[in-house]
Every structure is written in structure tokens, then in C-alpha cells.
Design an enzyme around this catalytic site. Structure first.
Site, PDB file in Angstrom:
ATOM      1  N   GLU A  64      34.376  38.799  47.299  1.00 49.19           N
ATOM      2  CA  GLU A  64      35.788  38.588  46.995  1.00 49.19           C
ATOM      3  C   GLU A  64      36.642  39.437  47.927  1.00 49.19           C
ATOM      4  O   GLU A  64      37.730  39.045  48.302  1.00 49.19           O
ATOM      5  CB  GLU A  64      36.091  38.935  45.536  1.00 49.19           C
ATOM      6  CG  GLU A  64      37.516  38.621  45.134  1.00 49.19           C
ATOM      7  CD  GLU A  64      37.709  38.567  43.638  1.00 49.19           C
ATOM      8  OE1 GLU A  64      38.763  39.036  43.173  1.00 49.19           O
ATOM      9  OE2 GLU A  64      36.817  38.070  42.917  1.00 49.19           O
TER      10      GLU A  64
ATOM     11  N   ARG B  58      40.124  31.819  43.795  1.00 46.46           N
ATOM     12  CA  ARG B  58      40.254  32.916  44.764  1.00 46.46           C
ATOM     13  C   ARG B  58      40.474  32.441  46.208  1.00 46.46           C
ATOM     14  O   ARG B  58      40.122  33.145  47.147  1.00 46.46           O
ATOM     15  CB  ARG B  58      39.023  33.833  44.702  1.00 46.46           C
ATOM     16  CG  ARG B  58      38.869  34.568  43.386  1.00 46.46           C
ATOM     17  CD  ARG B  58      39.995  35.579  43.193  1.00 46.46           C
ATOM     18  NE  ARG B  58      39.758  36.436  42.039  1.00 46.46           N
ATOM     19  CZ  ARG B  58      40.267  36.250  40.830  1.00 46.46           C
ATOM     20  NH1 ARG B  58      41.068  35.211  40.609  1.00 46.46           N
ATOM     21  NH2 ARG B  58      39.988  37.068  39.835  1.00 46.46           N
TER      22      ARG B  58
ATOM     23  N   SER C 152      37.690  43.855  42.458  1.00 45.63           N
ATOM     24  CA  SER C 152      36.380  43.224  42.327  1.00 45.63           C
ATOM     25  C   SER C 152      35.758  42.992  43.695  1.00 45.63           C
ATOM     26  O   SER C 152      36.411  42.470  44.607  1.00 45.63           O
ATOM     27  CB  SER C 152      36.501  41.892  41.590  1.00 45.63           C
ATOM     28  OG  SER C 152      36.947  42.098  40.268  1.00 45.63           O
TER      29      SER C 152
END
EC number: 1.3.1.98
Length: 308
Positions: free
Chosen positions: A298, A167, A216
């Protein structure tokens, strides 16, 4: 703010950003710049004073802009930066091209980039965040990216330059990603289309796709991230530790952790950015108290709290 360079695109002062984010919250940017084309973007960045902060913004699918807004020139790419070209099994997409569109057009040409189909957002953000699902990540198919650096120069970056991680990437500060080249395996167009339909069905069954969310909220706990590598341990997900702490459906103001998927934060109606970020921080603290695990955001959070 210092006088800004002349542009051929659109440069809007004090532009509210809430309607540009999927969560529909946030205050104004000092300026929003929507360049007419690549040359317009290059000349603007070249002539922009070096002390002016630049924030490249995609389609706002993974972003909370705080209520006080953003002291920056926000750059948002649009038409002219959303082309998709397929040659053999190589796909070159503008940074503003939606992930879903890239997946579909690639599949029609027999190139398997189907993992992108259910990822919200655009290719620029997908590269920057090394987006992925179903065990596949942008890093797995990445060839190169073109970026405009803060001095206005155009540069091609390789996977080594970006240093893909879970990520995140090492995109140069102030750089604006304008296109990416990806290479996927060959596949039968009909079979790829069927696979994407099944992915969409599963997503809609398990995620609050009809709500205002940003995907998310938290990364999966360190050591349990779905990187797609053979030695992954994926038996501990963010939603699981949130559930264990009794936080499915938790609320703060107009913000809620979705009842349908507890790692999705939604604007249930009238939420402020402070509600959303505050709820997220409450969840992090309570999960830590319950399991000893600090969840990492995130969703990107930027800007200033609301001015008093």
C-alpha cells in the site's frame, strides 16, 4: 537535466527528500518545485520539456523514497493550495489541505466527512489513493477534482474519469491534482466532534501513532478488502496473515514491523529506505510461504536504490 522554466515559487536542485517523508528516509530529487500559485504551476508544466519526469508529492505520509533519490522534478504544493470552503453540504478543499483539517472544518459546518479525521496525509493523496476507513471511502463522497495536466492545462475530472478502485485511481500520468470537491451527509456538529474524538482514541490505542510510520504497509488481501460495499468479506486482514507468519515485530536494520500493529512498518531508528523496503519484501515472501497469499504494497515506493 535540461534548463528548467523560470518560476515565481521555489525551485531547489538536488533536494534531499528524507525530511519530507513520514518515514524520514530517501535520497535527493533532481529538483523540488513548490509553486507560488496555480498559474505558476500551469506555466511551469506547460514549458517543462516533455521528457522530464514529474512526480507530484503530498505530505509524504504513504511513501518510501529510495536511498538513491528520484530522477524527477518533484512537485509539492503548499500555501495557496490548502484552502477549505464549505457551502451547504459541499466541501471544496485544496490538494494540500490535510485530511484531518478537512474533517474538522466540515464537521464544524455540519457536514459529515469524519472518516477523513484519522487518515494521514492531504486531500490530494486521499483522492489519488481513494483513501478510506470505517467503511467509507473518498469515492463515496467525491464530486469532482481539478488537475493540472502535463501540458499545463486545467481540467475537471469526474468519478468516471478517475475510475475509483480499492486504494487506487486512474489519475492521468504527470497530472497534478490541485483541488477536490466532496459532498457529505448532514450531521450535528457536536455529535460529529464526539465521533472524531472516539475515532482518535481507538486509533491511538491500536496503532503506533507516536512512531515514524507510513500508515498501513500492505493492502488487505484481494477478495477481503474493506471497500465499504455490502458484500465485503473483511475477516482476513493484512495484519492477520502477518501475525500468522510470526512476523509481528520482525526487523531488518533500523526497520521494524510494529509490535503494536503488525501491518505498520516503522523506522525504529536509523533505518534506510533499503531496510524498510527489504523488510517489506521479506514479509511478503514469508507470508506467501505460510499462507499462499501475496500481499500487495500500500506504501508507494519510488526512486533509485543507493548508488554504489
Amino acid at each position: 537535466m535540461t534548463d528548467l522554466p523560470a518560476v515565481r515559487g521555489r525551485l531547489t536542485p538536488n533536494r534531499d527528500l528524507s525530511d519530507l517523508t513520514w518515514l524520514r528516509v530517501g535520497g535527493p530529487a533532481d529538483y523540488l518545485f513548490q509553486p507560488a500559485d496555480l498559474e505558476d504551476l500551469q506555466s511551469f508544466l506547460r514549458d517543462l520539456p516533455a521528457d522530464v519526469y514529474v512526480f507530484p508529492m503530498g505530505v509524504g505520509s504513504n511513501l518510501i523514497v529510495r536511498d538513491g533519490g528520484l530522477r524527477a522534478v518533484v512537485i509539492r504544493l503548499g500555501r495557496g493550495f490548502n484552502t477549505i470552503e464549505v457551502e451547504g453540504n459541499t466541501v471544496t478543499a485544496g490538494a494540500a489541505a490535510l485530511d484531518a483539517h478537512v474533517a474538522r472544518k466540515s464537521a464544524e459546518a455540519g457536514v459529515d466527512l469524519t472518516f477523513l479525521r484519522t487518515i494521514p496525509g492531504s486531500i490530494g493523496g486521499a483522492v489519488r489513493m481513494n483513501a478510506g476507513c470505517y467503511g467509507f471511502y473518498v469515492a463515496d463522497v467525491f464530486v469532482s477534482a481539478q488537475v493540472v495536466l502535463r501540458d499545463g492545462s486545467l481540467k475537471t475530472l469526474t468519478a468516471d474519469d478517475l475510475n475509483f478502485q480499492y486504494r487506487q485511481t486512474d489519475l492521468p500520468e504527470g497530472a497534478v491534482l490541485v483541488s477536490a470537491t466532496l459532498r457529505g451527509p448532514e450531521g450535528d456538529p457536536d455529535a460529529l466532534a464526539t465521533r472524531m474524538e472516539e475515532q482518535l482514541r481507538k486509533r491511538d490505542e491500536s496503532q503506533p501513532t507516536k512512531e515514524r510510520s507510513a500508515g498501513s504497509t500492505f493492502r488487505n488481501p484481494a477478495g477481503f478488502s474493506s471497500t465499504g460495499k455490502a458484500d465485503d468479506v473483511m475477516d482476513l486482514k493484512a495484519w492477520k496473515v502477518i501475525d500468522n507468519a510470526g512476523l509481528r515485530g520482525a526487523t531488518l536494520g533500523g526497520a521494524q514491523m510494529s509490535v503494536k500493529h503488525s501491518n505498520f512498518m516503522i523506522n525504529a531508528g536509523g533505518a534506510t529506505a533499503a531496510d524498510l523496503e527489504g523488510l517489506g519484501e521479506n514479509v511478503r515472501k514469508k507470508v506467501y510461504a505460510d499462507s499462499g497469499i501475496w500481499l500487495e504494497w500500500e506504501i508507494m515506493r519510488v526512486g533509485d536504490p543507493e548508488r554504489s
